[in-house]
Design an enzyme around this catalytic site. Sequence first.
Site, PDB file in Angstrom:
ATOM      1  N   GLU A   2      71.045  23.927 -10.934  1.00 36.11           N
ATOM      2  CA  GLU A   2      71.168  25.012 -10.255  1.00 36.11           C
ATOM      3  C   GLU A   2      70.790  25.811 -10.277  1.00 36.11           C
ATOM      4  O   GLU A   2      70.294  26.858  -9.198  1.00 36.11           O
ATOM      5  CB  GLU A   2      72.275  24.929  -9.641  1.00 36.11           C
ATOM      6  CG  GLU A   2      73.037  25.221  -8.675  1.00 36.11           C
ATOM      7  CD  GLU A   2      74.111  25.493  -7.778  1.00 36.11           C
ATOM      8  OE1 GLU A   2      75.690  24.702  -8.587  1.00 36.11           O
ATOM      9  OE2 GLU A   2      74.165  25.827  -6.792  1.00 36.11           O
TER      10      GLU A   2
ATOM     11  N   ASP B  20      76.341  33.482  -2.218  1.00 33.97           N
ATOM     12  CA  ASP B  20      77.679  33.536  -1.899  1.00 33.97           C
ATOM     13  C   ASP B  20      78.710  33.932  -2.377  1.00 33.97           C
ATOM     14  O   ASP B  20      79.549  35.248  -1.311  1.00 33.97           O
ATOM     15  CB  ASP B  20      78.369  32.139  -2.283  1.00 33.97           C
ATOM     16  CG  ASP B  20      77.276  30.677  -1.560  1.00 33.97           C
ATOM     17  OD1 ASP B  20      76.568  30.998  -1.391  1.00 33.97           O
ATOM     18  OD2 ASP B  20      77.834  29.868  -1.726  1.00 33.97           O
TER      19      ASP B  20
END
Length: 422
Positions: free
Chosen positions: A393, A163
């Site tokens: 994550e 991202d």
Amino acid sequence: METELDRRAREILEGNDRGGYTVPNGRVYPFQWNWDSAFVALGFASFDQDRAWREIETLFQAQWADGFLPHIVFWRDDAGYFPGPAVWATGRTPPTSGITQPPVAASVIRSLWARAKDKKAFRPRLEALFPKLLAWHRWFAQVRDPLGKGLVVATHPWETGRDNSPEWDVPSRVIDTSQVGEYQRRDTTHLDQSVRPTKLEYDRYLALVQFGRGTGWDQQRIARENPFRVADVGMTMILLRANRDLLALAEELGRKQEADELRKFIARSEAGVGYLWDEQRQSYCSRDVITGQSSGFVTSASFLSFYAGVRHQTRDQKMLAQLERIAGAAKYLMPSLDPEDPGFDSIRYWRGPVWAVVNYLIATGLSDAGHTSWAHRVRRDTRALIEGAGFFESYCPITGRGTGGGDFSWTAAMWLHWARHE
Ligand code: GLC
């Protein structure tokens, strides 16, 4: 024998299972994400093959008629995430986002097929998925390859799966954020903002969503007019590999015509991928197709050239030299950004942290290309990170600290499928 970590990983997948699909993390990402699901299927396959196939089958239930496969499927609404289905407003059933994500699904299906013990039972499912996978790959060729070079042009940073990579900073400057208005982020209520993208980045993400929505999610128009159009080195390499894997499946199924078509896609990418070689930086890099400018950033995605099966002796040597340099600068491979880059930030999302799924792709490629000791190093580092911090994550490449969300599905999946093995 099942170890404590094996058991924990399985529990994470089961806990994040919403019935036919798995959320990446129940709080931060409460929906079905495209490439997360593909990786998650590999994790399920280690203990439940039927459930593994179902993950991908559920994802493809949200495919659009033109082959496009969305990056999020909003099977149920959830106020804990922004931007939700009402912001995307794609008008689909089930509701979906209007952008896609890296096409790893075909490669995963090939892997599930290879390990399916009862081929007779899984063959109808393979037969049913094959045309859907092919339709998605055709969509990339028809809609997202404006230069005809077999590359993938991303129209939103979220499509790349990385991202807030600095690769998008310069191409994003032209995005007009003046109409974005007020909005409330949810990610920073779940997680510390030091590990998340900035407000400016979020404004740009939303402006691009508004642009897409303004076209009525007309993908052809978005591909032509979107203010952000970048040939992503990650998606390009992943699609090239996925086309090879889909070709193997086409051959398996005796689909000659489709196999020929896939061979053409592959040949086109092999001939065109040099467009992403940055001679000055001596690396594969993403390139803005509006300006023709290379990003000049060496990121984890740069190393997917091996995974793509791109073989070029001198460039491969240069990439191995980059790998060696980075291995000397970071304790754990593979930082999402070159640690010697001035913008390196060891905890901020895709500007430094290590991601298990990218490591898996990189190591698979290195191993296929015969660079086995590097492949082992990447796997060992991934294993050490998970053993040291748990199923995060992502991880700081310097200290090994877990960053972002915990109990993360794709990290648990990569443990079960890959990292735990010798
Ligand atoms: C973030 C990541 C993306 C991932 C998603 C869900 O947006 O950048 O790669 O698919 O979270 O885990």
